[in-house]
Scaffold this active site. Sequence first.
Site, PDB file in Angstrom:
ATOM      1  N   HIS A 198      -7.477   9.459  -1.947  1.00 11.30           N
ATOM      2  CA  HIS A 198      -6.789   9.430  -0.644  1.00 11.30           C
ATOM      3  C   HIS A 198      -7.624  10.055   0.482  1.00 11.30           C
ATOM      4  O   HIS A 198      -7.683   9.530   1.590  1.00 11.30           O
ATOM      5  CB  HIS A 198      -5.439  10.142  -0.756  1.00 11.30           C
ATOM      6  CG  HIS A 198      -4.434   9.686   0.250  1.00 11.30           C
ATOM      7  ND1 HIS A 198      -3.085   9.609  -0.011  1.00 11.30           N
ATOM      8  CD2 HIS A 198      -4.581   9.271   1.527  1.00 11.30           C
ATOM      9  CE1 HIS A 198      -2.463   9.175   1.067  1.00 11.30           C
ATOM     10  NE2 HIS A 198      -3.347   8.960   2.016  1.00 11.30           N
ATOM     11  N   TYR A 243       3.272   9.603  -0.283  1.00 12.83           N
ATOM     12  CA  TYR A 243       4.359   8.982   0.481  1.00 12.83           C
ATOM     13  C   TYR A 243       5.724   9.135  -0.202  1.00 12.83           C
ATOM     14  O   TYR A 243       6.748   8.793   0.382  1.00 12.83           O
ATOM     15  CB  TYR A 243       4.094   7.477   0.737  1.00 12.83           C
ATOM     16  CG  TYR A 243       2.769   7.153   1.383  1.00 12.83           C
ATOM     17  CD1 TYR A 243       2.011   8.130   2.015  1.00 12.83           C
ATOM     18  CD2 TYR A 243       2.260   5.853   1.361  1.00 12.83           C
ATOM     19  CE1 TYR A 243       0.786   7.834   2.591  1.00 12.83           C
ATOM     20  CE2 TYR A 243       1.040   5.544   1.940  1.00 12.83           C
ATOM     21  CZ  TYR A 243       0.308   6.542   2.543  1.00 12.83           C
ATOM     22  OH  TYR A 243      -0.905   6.235   3.105  1.00 12.83           O
ATOM     23  N   ASP A 263       0.842  -1.204   0.000  1.00 16.36           N
ATOM     24  CA  ASP A 263       0.000   0.000   0.000  1.00 16.36           C
ATOM     25  C   ASP A 263       0.873   1.249   0.000  1.00 16.36           C
ATOM     26  O   ASP A 263       1.471   1.598   1.014  1.00 16.36           O
ATOM     27  CB  ASP A 263      -0.905   0.016   1.242  1.00 16.36           C
ATOM     28  CG  ASP A 263      -1.795   1.256   1.269  1.00 16.36           C
ATOM     29  OD1 ASP A 263      -2.856   1.208   0.629  1.00 16.36           O
ATOM     30  OD2 ASP A 263      -1.416   2.260   1.885  1.00 16.36           O
ATOM     31  N   LYS A 300      -2.604   5.939  -4.428  1.00 12.56           N
ATOM     32  CA  LYS A 300      -3.729   6.853  -4.144  1.00 12.56           C
ATOM     33  C   LYS A 300      -3.487   8.205  -4.777  1.00 12.56           C
ATOM     34  O   LYS A 300      -2.340   8.669  -4.821  1.00 12.56           O
ATOM     35  CB  LYS A 300      -3.887   7.053  -2.625  1.00 12.56           C
ATOM     36  CG  LYS A 300      -3.775   5.755  -1.829  1.00 12.56           C
ATOM     37  CD  LYS A 300      -3.973   5.962  -0.344  1.00 12.56           C
ATOM     38  CE  LYS A 300      -3.638   4.680   0.415  1.00 12.56           C
ATOM     39  NZ  LYS A 300      -2.237   4.557   0.825  1.00 12.56           N
TER      40      LYS A 300
END
Length: 276
Positions: free
Chosen positions: A113, A55, A50, A80
Amino acid sequence: MVNPLASQPRVRLNNGVEMPLLGLGVYDMYGREAETAVIRALEIGYRLIDTATLYENEAEVGRAVRASGLPRQELFVTTKVANPDQGFDATLRAFEASLQRLKFDYIDLYLVHWPIKGKRRATWQALEKLYEEGRVRAIGVANYLQPFLEELATYARVVPAVNQVEFSPYLYLKDLLVYCRNRGIQLQAYSPLLRGIRLKDPRLLALAARYGKTPAQLILRWDMEHGVSAIPKSSNPQRLLENTGLFDFQISADDMAFMDTFHENLRVVEDPMTML
Ligand code: NDP
């Protein structure tokens, strides 16, 4: 060593696509650390990773996948669309950029997200387009508490396959779980270990000792018993392995009911209701 994930349970999403119930979350790991953690996780047997544009490690995830030598179709990779990229055209562009960073031909699961005010409908319609064009195997949402899902249902042509929300015994969103289950939306727990802040809860420690398990393993098993997917994050080799040790035991109905009472509405991430 027996691979604890050799026959890991998978769930069939509402469009027939199969997803492992346990995955690795890669928030807050960067560069070499992220790449090494994902390679190690894939060696251990994790098959669900994930990530998210936010990120800043999609490239590392892609590199780790290729380094593993595993066939792409054996893996399930989620990413996302980030908040600043929401909206119809911007989401389509963001998706292409994610694919390029990952160096993939497709994404297994593409998620919204956060439910961003004024952007929710257009962003979802972009995901539906990507899904209908076969660019993603499944689409879903994250941080969609019930009011957001109810709003989505008024315009969605595709029912989200997954809703990824913060969820733990200390944030037991029972009504949301039932709502999602009744509509064929798979719930997925993020921050399932609460970033560690309740792992020394004496009640949890006592239960874990009784099962010969660690507090983290007990919490992750609690998710599975509720039919909830979980994506704990670790970049530590020992804890990566520890977090897979949940498929060789069951929690009794009484102990599940006891753990359900740990609920205290505790969040480690912002409450999505602030986005309404
Ligand atoms: P987690 O609840 O997974 O906790 C991660 C923290 O716990 C890390 O500090 C890790 O340290 C530590 N840890 C991991 N395993 C153990 C263990 N067995 N015992 C003790 N400590 C442990 O938090 P996250 O917020 O990272 O959530 C998991 C994933 O969920 C994210 O990585 C991300 O993929 C996703 N997420 C999604 C969000 C969304 O808005 N959709 C929001 C937040 C998260 P160490 O690495 O040193 O082991």
